[in-house]
Design a protein around this motif. Sequence first.
Motif, PDB file in Angstrom:
ATOM      1  N   SER A  47      -3.716   1.567  -5.192  1.00  0.00           N
ATOM      2  CA  SER A  47      -2.889   1.989  -4.073  1.00  0.00           C
ATOM      3  C   SER A  47      -1.421   1.692  -4.334  1.00  0.00           C
ATOM      4  O   SER A  47      -0.548   2.498  -4.004  1.00  0.00           O
ATOM      5  CB  SER A  47      -3.340   1.276  -2.791  1.00  0.00           C
ATOM      6  N   VAL A  92      -5.041  -4.803  -0.634  1.00  0.00           N
ATOM      7  CA  VAL A  92      -4.240  -3.676  -1.129  1.00  0.00           C
ATOM      8  C   VAL A  92      -4.666  -3.438  -2.580  1.00  0.00           C
ATOM      9  O   VAL A  92      -4.157  -4.105  -3.490  1.00  0.00           O
ATOM     10  CB  VAL A  92      -2.735  -3.961  -1.050  1.00  0.00           C
ATOM     11  N   PRO A 148       0.829  -1.211   0.000  1.00  0.00           N
ATOM     12  CA  PRO A 148       0.000   0.000   0.000  1.00  0.00           C
ATOM     13  C   PRO A 148       0.859   1.255   0.000  1.00  0.00           C
ATOM     14  O   PRO A 148       1.819   1.362   0.763  1.00  0.00           O
ATOM     15  CB  PRO A 148      -0.800  -0.128   1.304  1.00  0.00           C
TER      16      PRO A 148
END
Length: 364
Positions: A317, A313, A177
């Motif tokens: 991102s 995730v 992330p």
Amino acid sequence: MLPFLMQMRLDDATEEYTELIKKIVKGIENLSRLREEDIEIGVTPKEAVYREEKLTLYHFQSTVQKQLRTPVLIVYALVNRPFMVDLQEDRSLVANLLKLGLDIYLIDWGYPTRADRWLTLDDYINGYINNCVDFIRKKHDLDKINLLGICQGGTFSLCYSAIYPEKVKNLIVMVTPVDFQISDSLLYMRGGCTLGAEALDIDLMVDCLGNIPGDFLNFEFLMLKPRQLGIQKYLDFPEIMHSEDKLLNFLRMEKWIFDSPDQAGEAYRQFLKDFYQANKLIKGEVTIGDKQVNLGNIRMPVLNLYAEKDHLVPPRSSIALERYIGTTDYTVRSFPVGHIGIYVSSKVQRDLPPIIANWLNARE
């Protein structure tokens, strides 16, 4: 007499029921023979070469004569155990990288206790990671090593590489992330990326609980896909338990999923507030101890690996990374799997290790 079609359906149902019973009986036989060591994970031979409080740094035994000169340090997330990268012999990222000549180290964070309640991100990044990097640098007489950060460990590796660029030769991040302001992601919303403390009052949680229980985080992850992760896999269990290989795969995965360490309270507080709720990483506003994290300082080569079906995730991102780092040597690769599939999918395990090894070899 039943109508012909109804009779056919009854016959089909009877046959399916009989087959299911056979599978269950065979599955019970398989379960009765299993031992604890049969579902052991993290099986690749390794040696503990450095310890600090709960942390253990492992060095994996090489399986080939010729190795890449610069070793790779794997930094895993604090959530769950790091041995998803070494789940079993035929599904092990570590084992496959070793076969390709990489020299692999791995940080095992251990299990935080009440004594670790006050550990901060400063302790983890400027302390533990930096100490492990320095240990490896000294052992190999190198100025720089390679980092491979996974999930939250990838975020930590980004922070570390921005603070200590002189110690990192090449940086690989996997399902990591970067931009936490993804408002259509359930995990990010639960963490408060849209409403901040109104969504989740981290201060109240840490002040009340101290360390965050691993069981709480497990429940949170399961509730992102409650039917698939909390119900369906167990309904499907009778269909796989007759196969010893499938049964062992299932049990190893369950063992890993539910082996969840608690989270040190202060580190959890900062990670949720600064990264999820304030999205400070891409704004250049994260401070680790007394050191500012500026992603623009990352000028070493970067390989960014993400999963296209990742629900933990989101791809958006991860791929945001390119906009904020300072390197001109940037490579991004994706795989059509989910967050866990990037570790255990047989197709990914066929393709991913050579991508990493070839990328590093070209920059050796």
